[in-house]
Every structure is written in structure tokens, then in C-alpha cells.
Design a protein around this motif. Structure first.
Motif, mmCIF file in Angstrom:
data_model
loop_
_atom_site.group_PDB
_atom_site.id
_atom_site.type_symbol
_atom_site.label_atom_id
_atom_site.label_comp_id
_atom_site.label_asym_id
_atom_site.label_seq_id
_atom_site.Cartn_x
_atom_site.Cartn_y
_atom_site.Cartn_z
ATOM 1 N N UNK A 81 0.821 -1.218 0.000
ATOM 2 C CA UNK A 81 0.000 0.000 0.000
ATOM 3 C C UNK A 81 0.857 1.272 0.000
ATOM 4 N N UNK A 82 2.137 1.122 0.277
ATOM 5 C CA UNK A 82 3.005 2.305 0.379
ATOM 6 C C UNK A 82 3.306 2.869 -1.020
ATOM 7 N N UNK A 83 3.061 4.181 -1.277
ATOM 8 C CA UNK A 83 3.371 4.750 -2.588
ATOM 9 C C UNK A 83 4.845 4.546 -2.936
ATOM 10 N N UNK A 84 5.107 4.452 -4.249
ATOM 11 C CA UNK A 84 6.455 4.134 -4.713
ATOM 12 C C UNK A 84 7.479 5.157 -4.236
ATOM 13 N N UNK A 85 7.071 6.455 -4.183
ATOM 14 C CA UNK A 85 8.045 7.471 -3.778
ATOM 15 C C UNK A 85 8.422 7.318 -2.302
ATOM 16 N N UNK A 86 7.477 6.784 -1.496
ATOM 17 C CA UNK A 86 7.804 6.590 -0.075
ATOM 18 C C UNK A 86 8.742 5.397 0.115
ATOM 19 N N UNK A 87 8.564 4.369 -0.733
ATOM 20 C CA UNK A 87 9.503 3.234 -0.678
ATOM 21 C C UNK A 87 10.905 3.698 -1.042
ATOM 22 N N UNK A 88 10.942 4.512 -2.109
ATOM 23 C CA UNK A 88 12.227 5.015 -2.587
ATOM 24 C C UNK A 88 12.884 5.888 -1.498
ATOM 25 N N UNK A 89 12.049 6.751 -0.890
ATOM 26 C CA UNK A 89 12.562 7.642 0.168
ATOM 27 C C UNK A 89 13.113 6.823 1.331
ATOM 28 N N UNK A 90 12.403 5.714 1.685
ATOM 29 C CA UNK A 90 12.861 4.859 2.793
ATOM 30 C C UNK A 90 14.203 4.228 2.447
ATOM 31 N N UNK A 91 14.330 3.723 1.202
ATOM 32 C CA UNK A 91 15.590 3.071 0.798
ATOM 33 C C UNK A 91 16.741 4.080 0.789
ATOM 34 N N UNK A 92 16.483 5.264 0.200
ATOM 35 C CA UNK A 92 17.544 6.277 0.125
ATOM 36 C C UNK A 92 17.917 6.744 1.542
ATOM 37 N N UNK A 93 16.889 6.989 2.359
ATOM 38 C CA UNK A 93 17.135 7.473 3.740
ATOM 39 C C UNK A 93 17.938 6.467 4.543
ATOM 40 N N UNK A 94 17.561 5.181 4.476
ATOM 41 C CA UNK A 94 18.285 4.152 5.241
ATOM 42 C C UNK A 94 19.715 3.993 4.720
#
Ligand code: HEM
Ligand code: HEM
Length: 183
Positions: A81-94
Motif C-alpha cells: 500500500x506504500x506509494x512508490x516514492x515513499x519506498x524510494x525515500x525509505x531506501x535512500x534514507x536508510x
């Protein structure tokens, strides 16, 4: 923290333990680093510097263990359910946090080495210097360490803010994925 989370949607116990211990050491060392200049008398200040450097090196050692366990155990999948930009933000942030967990202590170690100081803890544990004493390089390495620390504080503010928002507001990523006592 009490939200029910499926076992598969949780980080492994080793990764949870490493996240909690490293978060405590890093937040403590950020606070200690910012207090260093104001500590009096000079003997206590010297002791505080010495602890600051030791804690930084422990963080570096734990990072090696954490990278191994992250490679071995992986991370729980993010919900669809998580929008793609939030997944990307999580990966980049981590990814950025992993990079900073390495760059902050290494830059401090380089700065310390350029000063030509020798450090020994508990009378036997000494730290090798990474480079030869270099007064010309000192100001640059100091700026690098301090700049990386402030970058880390900014990214951490976003990291903790995002974790709390997804737990309390969106209710799609419970804190229990990373914080839970259960095995
Ligand atoms: C003290 C406040 C903190 C809170 C509340 C917090 C919360 C979290 C949560 C909930 C996750 C899991 C995200 C998910 O659901 O996938 C996470 C992951 C992570 N946290 Fe924190 N965190 C904190 C401090 C820190 C600190 C100080 C660092 C290091 C500088 C850090 C580095 C990371 C990294 C690298 C991940 C990703 C783990 C991975 O996928 O391998 N966190 N954090
Ligand atoms: C988790 C690791 C570390 C964190 C979070 C950290 C954080 C900080 C912070 C917040 C400051 C104050 C910055 C400012 O004045 O605005 C600082 C200063 C300092 N740190 Fe670190 N540090 C770490 C590791 C290290 C290591 C491993 C060393 C050396 C071996 C080191 C050496 C220093 C020195 C010498 C200063 C004083 C800088 C100055 O003269 O302004 N740090 N650190």
C-alpha cells in the motif's frame, strides 16, 4: 509499540538489538560531541574527548557486525500500500544513514590522526592513527567531521519523524517492526 505485527514483518532480533544499541550510542555521542567545548575543568574535558572517540570507534565496530547481519537476515518487505516514492525515500534514507554511520566516526578518526595525538584507554587499548600528523589538513577534516555530524542530525530528524508518522498517523508501518522484545 503494542501493535500486532506478523512475525515475517519484523526485523530479526539481532538487527533490532543492533539498531537499539547503536541508536543509543550515536544519539549519546552527538550530545557528548556538542557538549565537549563547554566541559570544565580541562582534565574532565580531556576525559570526555577520550570517551567520545572510544564510543565512536565502538559504533564503527558494531556497524561491521550490523552490515553482516543485514546481509544475512535481510529486511522485512514494505507493505504494497506504500506509494512508490515513499519506498524510494525509505531506501535512500536508510542507505544514507548507513553511509553516515561510517563517515562520521571515520572523519573524526582522520581529524584526530591529523592532530598527531596518541590515545590509550584503560592503560592498554590504543588507537592506531589513520594518517600521519598533518596540521595543514586539520581544519578541513574538522569541517568535514562537524559537517557530517550536522547532516546526520538532519537525516535523523527526518528518519524519526517518518517512523512516528507511519506508526501513529498512517498506521501502515508499526514501530514494532524495529522495536519489540519478542524473539
Ligand atoms: C531514536 C530514535 C529512532 C527511531 C524511533 C527509529 C525508528 C526506526 C524504525 C521504526 C525503523 C524500521 C523502518 C521500517 O519499518 O522498515 C528503523 C530503521 C532504521 N534505522 Fe532507525 N530509529 C531511530 C534512530 C536511529 C538512529 C540513531 C540510526 C543511525 C544513525 C538509525 C538507523 C536506521 C537504519 C539504517 C534503518 C534501516 C534498517 C535496515 O533496513 O537495514 N535509526 N528505524
Ligand atoms: C558515532 C560517532 C560520532 C559522532 C556521532 C560524533 C559527533 C560529534 C559532534 C556532534 C561533535 C561536535 C560538532 C560541533 O562542534 O558542532 C564532534 C566533535 C568532535 N569529534 Fe566526533 N563524533 C563521532 C565520532 C568521533 C571519533 C571516532 C572521533 C575521533 C577518533 C571524533 C573526534 C571528534 C573531535 C576531535 C571533535 C572536536 C571537533 C572540534 O574541534 O570542533 N568523533 N563529534
Amino acid at each position: 509499540m503494542n501493535s500486532p505485527v506478523a512475525p515475517a514483518a519484523r526485523y530479526s532480533p539481532s538487527l533490532r538489538l543492533l539498531h537499539a544499541s547503536m541508536a543509543t550510542l550515536i544519539l549519546g555521542n552527538l550530545w557528548l560531541g556538542l557538549s565537549l567545548e563547554s566541559i570544565e575543568p580541562i582534565s574532565r574535558k580531556f576525559q570526555a574527548f577520550s570517551w567520545h572517540k572510544l564510543i565512536g570507534l565502538v559504533v564503527l565496530a558494531l556497524l561491521v557486525a550490523r552490515l553482516f547481519w543485514r546481509w544475512r537476515d535481510g529486511a522485512p518487505a514494505l507493505p504494497n500500500s506504500l506509494p512508490i516514492w515513499q519506498r524510494l525515500a525509505a531506501h535512500i534514507g536508510h542507505g544514507l544513514l548507513y553511509l553516515l554511520m561510517c563517515a562520521v566516526p571515520v572523519s573524526g578518526w582522520l581529524y584526530h590522526s591529523a592532530s598527531g595525538l596518541k590515545l590509550r584507554w584503560f592503560g592498554w587499548l590504543s588507537m592506531p592513527n589513520l594518517i600521519a600528523p598533518n596540521p595543514a589538513l586539520k581544519p578541513l577534516l574538522q569541517t568535514l567531521h562537524v559537517g557530517l555530524c550536522w547532516t546526520l542530525m538532519l537525516v535523523l530528524l527526518l528518519h524519526v519523524g517518518a517512523a512516528l508518522k507511519h506508526h501513529w498517523w498512517d498506521r501502515d508501518l508499526p514501530l514494532g517492526r524495529m522495536f519489540s522484545w519478542r524473539g
